[in-house]
Enzyme design. Structure first.
Site, PDB file in Angstrom:
ATOM      1  CD  GLU A   1      23.697  58.215  27.600  1.00  0.00           C
ATOM      2  OE1 GLU A   1      22.597  58.227  27.907  1.00  0.00           O
ATOM      3  OE2 GLU A   1      24.356  57.081  27.411  1.00  0.00           O
TER       4      GLU A   1
ATOM      5  N   GLY B   1      24.797  62.430  34.177  1.00  0.00           N
ATOM      6  CA  GLY B   1      26.231  62.991  34.295  1.00  0.00           C
ATOM      7  C   GLY B   1      26.587  62.244  35.417  1.00  0.00           C
ATOM      8  CB  SER B   2      26.611  63.036  39.065  1.00  0.00           C
ATOM      9  OG  SER B   2      27.284  64.332  39.234  1.00  0.00           O
TER      10      SER B   2
ATOM     11  CB  SER C   1      37.493  65.537  27.387  1.00  0.00           C
ATOM     12  OG  SER C   1      37.056  66.263  28.216  1.00  0.00           O
TER      13      SER C   1
ATOM     14  CD  GLU D   1      37.603  61.082  34.521  1.00  0.00           C
ATOM     15  OE1 GLU D   1      36.928  61.891  34.175  1.00  0.00           O
ATOM     16  OE2 GLU D   1      37.394  59.892  34.320  1.00  0.00           O
TER      17      GLU D   1
ATOM     18  CD  GLN E   1      50.333  92.361  59.247  1.00  0.00           C
ATOM     19  OE1 GLN E   1      49.228  92.958  59.327  1.00  0.00           O
ATOM     20  NE2 GLN E   1      51.090  92.103  59.847  1.00  0.00           N
TER      21      GLN E   1
ATOM     22  CD  GLN F   1      40.009  92.241  44.666  1.00  0.00           C
ATOM     23  OE1 GLN F   1      39.000  91.404  43.911  1.00  0.00           O
ATOM     24  NE2 GLN F   1      39.521  93.335  45.146  1.00  0.00           N
TER      25      GLN F   1
ATOM     26  N   GLY G   1      44.053  93.581  40.213  1.00  0.00           N
ATOM     27  CA  GLY G   1      43.264  94.584  40.043  1.00  0.00           C
ATOM     28  C   GLY G   1      42.818  94.525  38.412  1.00  0.00           C
TER      29      GLY G   1
ATOM     30  CB  THR H   1      29.478  67.575  41.372  1.00  0.00           C
ATOM     31  OG1 THR H   1      28.895  66.542  42.198  1.00  0.00           O
ATOM     32  CG2 THR H   1      29.081  67.643  40.041  1.00  0.00           C
TER      33      THR H   1
END
Lengths: 259, 389
Positions: free
Chosen positions: B134, B138-139, B165, B248, B285, B343, B346, B372
């Site tokens: 709500e 949450g947690s 969801s 979950e 490397q 990364q 690029g 979390t």
């Protein structure tokens, strides 16, 4: 109703295949999977048995070793059992040798209908279905897109370039199923577990009453003389649109005779 | 080339065959549609019926309800493979149904509710969601305020849920409501049919990642449902919810494993082709070692999550601790791998035509959803640090 489906276990096309320089054939000492083109025949057979309300689907396959992982996939889809002709002497079999072995194993099942793919995804000869029919003395219908069983008759919509032909033939018959005409079901985990306990009868060439000299390298009447790498794909032609691109594309397609 | 996955000592050859089947389902039914579904904000409804027909929506549930009667290891394999469809939102949509909304019903609901809701949901004919969060809870699940007031044979529900969801099109919700006093003992769980008058979907929430998962804001205004829709016992809701978070969390950890495999696979393909300063990236490397580190993180996460799946399946008391560790590690590992592969690519990695930026966004929520990382740390700490005399 008993439907026999011929299924082939082939090297996974997703992994780059390798040719054996000695035999000039595809190396098959890797994990084999169910040829996707056979999954349509398996699905068609399962649907026909469902519609009939009775009967079963039986698989027939041959390999030079006792590989069953591809067969298990088709069993997990719902086939009841399988005959696997597994014999070292089968290595190198040509299309006719393959058809002889499959025909013997099929005959032992006394099926009402035999389904095959139109061709395998590794050998591509496309001749095995009609050879099986000839060896068994059964009617052969090729490129089926729909099959309906009406008593002792198979009514088949046979795919053609223009559309389809309506064909009827008495049963038993050998019918090859065009890829993509049905949506093969996914084997569920329950199906995968059940497949483990389904009967796979392993047969040798001798058990089928075939002389080992008639199959494999010994019986093959074809000889692969030479293999060459496929030509590297060349860059295509880029047509810049200067107002006449459509005309040039039409001319190009016309040249290819695809219009 | 595929990712050279380590064999798991927890799995057998049936799991491998199942993995192949799910991989083929993803390749045929998910990945070709991923871009469209990401843009539309939800996957197709048809995908649920296809997944149902393939037996993917009820792996752990009673075969009498259409399930497969399997354990959490099958769930882990399913989630690992679903995560590779280049649309984690789609994977979330399916698992929000099969694992999140149905798990409490499977263990706590009566037969009538199971037949009415679980059977069609496992077949993929109905879509379900779980309604807990709500705006102010949450947690801290015990802080929910959506109230269910008893009136004769009905509950009258009023309140608000968010971040749900499948929320905007679910046919039913496994809904946490307050039936009693404030605090942890006043919470119950009900099955809430979304065609109940007074129920309104506010809006589909626009999220950073998992964009093909429809996430809704839901309002309840004097919605009346039969008291028969109560799941288990009144006042036990918080216990039901907390005891089912394990599944979950395992799903999130398994998603992370699948995503890491997919990203490493995409990265290896790219590095094998991309040339800089006269050498392929794979020849440097620095990148060879970074791939080694990524693969090690991936396999470590898989080990933790398969271990957790085994313990959860056995109802082992250490199951919750194992899954908390798996989820904590998974979120950090997958965020590391997503950043590394971005990364590596690029400038190309910034382009939306590649799945790389999507995965980068998708994994941001892995340290938040289903508990979390801070909550995971606290749960782990509680098992380590006992009161001393």
């Amino acid at each position: 109703m008993k439907v026999v489906v011929c299924v082939k276990q082939i090297p996974d096309p997703a992994d780059p295949g390798e040719l054996d320089p000695d035999s000039k054939t595809l190396r098959r000492d890797v994990k084999l999977i169910l040829d996707e083109s056979d999954s349509y025949g398996v699905e068609m057979a399962l649907q026909l048995v469902d519609t009939a309300g009775e009967g079963e689907v039986h698989l027939v396959s041959m390999v030079p070793n006792n590989e069953v992982s591809g067969l298990r996939t088709a069993l997990a889809m719902g086939a009841a059992g399988a005959s696997l002709i597994s014999d070292e002497c089968l290595a190198g079999s040509d299309a006719l040798g393959t058809a002889k072995v499959l025909a013997k194993a099929i005959a032992a099942q006394e099926p009402d209908l035999v389904l095959t793919a139109t061709e395998s995804s590794d050998g591509y000869t496309g001749t095995v279905p009609v050879q099986i029919a000839e060896l068994l003395g059964l009617p052969s219908v090729t490129f089926a897109k729909e099959i309906e069983i009406d008593g002792s008759t198979a009514k088949v919509k046979r795919q053609t370039e223009a559309g389809y032909d309506d064909v009827e033939c008495p049963l038993p018959a050998v019918v090859s199923v065009t890829a993509g005409v049905v949506e093969p079901r996914y084997p569920s985990f329950k199906g995968i577990m059940a497949a483990k306990n389904k009967p796979v009868e392993e047969l040798t060439v001798e058990a089928l009453g075939i002389d080992a000299g008639e199959v494999g390298w010994a019986g093959s009447r074809q000889d692969i003389v030479e293999i060459t790498a496929a030509p590297v794909r060349e860059a295509g032609e880029i047509i810049e649109d200067e107002g006449d691109a459509h005309e040039r594309i039409v001319a190009f397609l016309d040249e290819l005779k695809v219009l | 080339m595929g990712y050279p996955r380590q064999p798991s000592v927890f799995l057998d050859e049936e799991h491998d065959a199942f993995r192949d089947m799910v991989a083929s389902f993803v390749e045929r039914e998910v990945r070709p549609h991923a871009d469209d579904w990401e843009a539309a904000g939800q996957c197709s409804r048809e995908l649920y019926t296809k997944a149902g027909a393939a037996g993917l929506l009820g792996l752990r549930y009673d075969p009498d309800l259409g399930g497969s009667g399997l354990d959490f290891l099958a769930t882990a394999v399913l989630a690992e493979e679903l995560a590779k469809g280049d649309s984690i939102g789609t994977a979330v949509s399916l698992m929000a149904q099969s694992e999140f909304s149905l798990a409490i019903l499977a263990d706590e609901a009566g037969d009538e509710l199971k037949q009415r809701w679980m059977v069609p949901a496992i077949a993929g004919e109905l879509i379900g969601g779980i309604g807990v969060s709500e705006p102010g809870a949450g947690s801290d699940v015990a802080a929910i305020t959506t109230r269910a007031r008893r009136d004769g044979d009905e509950y009258v529900i009023s309140g608000q849920k968010t971040f749900i969801s499948n929320g905007t099109r679910a046919d039913f919700l496994t809904l946490a409501v307050r039936t009693g006093e404030h605090g942890p003992n006043g919470i119950s769980v009900v099955v809430f049919p979304t065609d109940t008058p007074g129920f309104v979907v506010g809006r589909r929430l626009d999220k950073l990642g998992a964009r093909a998962s429809d996430t809704g804001e839901l309002f309840f205004d004097d919605c009346r449902i039969p008291v028969g829709n109560l799941v288990g016992e009144e006042g036990q809701g918080l216990r039901y919810i907390l005891s089912h978070f394990g599944g979950e969390r395992l799903v999130i950890a398994s998603f992370a494993v699948g995503i890491m495999e997919r990203l490493i696979e995409l990265g290896l393909d790219y590095a094998a082709e991309r040339e800089t300063f006269g050498s392929k990236l794979l020849g440097f490397q620095t990148w060879r070692h970074r791939f080694a580190e990524m693969a090690t993180k991936c396999e470590a996460t898989r080990l933790l999550s398969h271990q957790a799946a085994r313990l959860l399946s056995d109802n082992h008391p250490a199951g919750d601790l194992a899954v908390s560790m798996a989820k904590l590690h998974a979120a950090e590992a997958v965020q590391f791998v997503a950043a590394e592969v971005l990364q590596l690519h690029g400038g190309f990695g910034q382009m939306e035509e590649s799945p790389i930026p999507r995965y980068y966004r998708d994994v941001a929520g892995f340290s938040i959803g289903a508990g979390t990382s801070e909550i995971m740390r606290e749960l782990i700490a509680r098992s380590l640090i006992k009161p001393r005399p």
